[in-house]
Design a protein around this motif. Structure first.
Motif, PDB file in Angstrom:
ATOM      1  N   THR A 110      53.644  62.590  64.731  1.00  0.00           N
ATOM      2  CA  THR A 110      53.946  61.259  64.186  1.00  0.00           C
ATOM      3  C   THR A 110      54.487  61.283  62.757  1.00  0.00           C
ATOM      4  O   THR A 110      54.750  60.235  62.178  1.00  0.00           O
ATOM      5  N   ASP A 111      54.655  62.448  62.175  1.00  0.00           N
ATOM      6  CA  ASP A 111      55.175  62.549  60.817  1.00  0.00           C
ATOM      7  C   ASP A 111      56.621  62.053  60.749  1.00  0.00           C
ATOM      8  O   ASP A 111      57.459  62.432  61.579  1.00  0.00           O
ATOM      9  N   VAL A 112      56.899  61.219  59.747  1.00  0.00           N
ATOM     10  CA  VAL A 112      58.268  60.727  59.534  1.00  0.00           C
ATOM     11  C   VAL A 112      58.588  60.758  58.047  1.00  0.00           C
ATOM     12  O   VAL A 112      57.696  60.824  57.202  1.00  0.00           O
ATOM     13  N   ILE A 113      59.872  60.712  57.737  1.00  0.00           N
ATOM     14  CA  ILE A 113      60.323  60.658  56.341  1.00  0.00           C
ATOM     15  C   ILE A 113      60.082  59.253  55.805  1.00  0.00           C
ATOM     16  O   ILE A 113      60.462  58.264  56.440  1.00  0.00           O
ATOM     17  N   LYS A 114      59.465  59.180  54.644  1.00  0.00           N
ATOM     18  CA  LYS A 114      59.204  57.882  54.026  1.00  0.00           C
ATOM     19  C   LYS A 114      59.791  57.843  52.613  1.00  0.00           C
ATOM     20  O   LYS A 114      59.625  58.776  51.840  1.00  0.00           O
ATOM     21  N   ILE A 115      60.483  56.757  52.317  1.00  0.00           N
ATOM     22  CA  ILE A 115      60.947  56.492  50.960  1.00  0.00           C
ATOM     23  C   ILE A 115      60.375  55.138  50.565  1.00  0.00           C
ATOM     24  O   ILE A 115      60.677  54.121  51.192  1.00  0.00           O
ATOM     25  N   ASN A 116      59.528  55.145  49.569  1.00  0.00           N
ATOM     26  CA  ASN A 116      58.846  53.930  49.144  1.00  0.00           C
ATOM     27  C   ASN A 116      59.425  53.396  47.833  1.00  0.00           C
ATOM     28  O   ASN A 116      60.118  54.106  47.109  1.00  0.00           O
ATOM     29  N   LYS A 117      59.104  52.157  47.545  1.00  0.00           N
ATOM     30  CA  LYS A 117      59.603  51.512  46.327  1.00  0.00           C
ATOM     31  C   LYS A 117      59.229  52.308  45.074  1.00  0.00           C
ATOM     32  O   LYS A 117      60.036  52.466  44.161  1.00  0.00           O
ATOM     33  N   LYS A 118      57.999  52.831  45.048  1.00  0.00           N
ATOM     34  CA  LYS A 118      57.532  53.565  43.865  1.00  0.00           C
ATOM     35  C   LYS A 118      58.310  54.859  43.647  1.00  0.00           C
ATOM     36  O   LYS A 118      58.381  55.369  42.520  1.00  0.00           O
TER      37      LYS A 118
END
Length: 218
Positions: A110-118
């Motif tokens: 279930t691992d995915v690439i995440k780009i968050n606001k911070k």
């Protein structure tokens, strides 16, 4: 898991990364060459050119003669000079985001690439600093340097020059940077949502693909 199936899964991850990297490049190109560029380039109407309007207002208010041809030439040089920082802003933003994608490794399904606001906080400070430094240099070396020549045959323009310099170093830059922040925020948000959509596609294919879930040894 047999070797062939493992290769398919690795390729699926690589395709996932490539899709996000392509989104990053497209998003950054639009940010730089459409959004940020629109803040600097010559507007379609002279009345929308706030720098030119400031010079004209000062000339009119003080009954001064203004060299319109030199003013236009100076503004063109200024805009061209500011645009020198576009490539640096592009490279810094792309490298930061692409490195984040390339460093992604799958430890569980279930691992995915995440780009968050911070994630954008530190990089956006760098981008703003690049633009601020370029603005300061271009304004000083091109606009301010030519003020006296633009007001031709004006014996005493110290007061008027001071007013223009105050505007260029004050409200003009502040408003431009504020608009820059807004443009960047919009593109950051667009990219965050795009990355989420790619993650959903990636997981859906991973879960529902017969090829990726088959035992090819059978």
């Amino acid at each position: 898991m047999n070797e062939t199936l493992e290769k398919f899964k690795i390729q699926h991850v690589e395709n996932y990364k490539k899709a996000i990297i392509e989104n990053i490049k497209n998003n950054t190109n639009i940010l730089i060459y459409e959004d940020i560029s629109s803040l600097i380039k010559k507007p379609p109407l002279d009345s929308m050119d706030i720098i030119k309007s400031k010079f004209l207002d000062v000339a009119k208010k003080n009954k001064m003669i203004l060299n319109a041809e030199l003013l236009d030439k100076t503004l063109n040089l200024y805009r061209k000079d500011v645009s020198k920082c576009y490539e640096e802003i592009k490279n810094v933003r792309e490298k930061f985001l692409i490195d984040k994608v390339n460093n992604f490794e799958v430890s569980k399904v279930t691992d995915v690439i995440k780009i968050n606001k911070k994630d954008f906080n530190e990089i956006n400070k760098k981008l703003k600093k690049i633009l601020k430094n370029q603005l300061k240099e271009s304004i000083s070396e091109i606009l301010i340097t030519n003020i006296e020549d633009i007001f031709k045959d004006s014996a005493d323009i110290i007061k008027q020059k001071t007013e223009i310099i105050k505007f260029l170093n004050g409200n003009y830059q502040k408003n431009l940077i504020d608009n820059f922040d807004i443009k960047v925020l919009v593109k950051d948000t667009t990219l965050i949502n795009s990355v989420k959509e790619q993650a959903e596609r990636y997981l859906f294919t991973l879960t529902n693909s017969r090829l990726l879930n088959s035992d090819l040894d059978k």
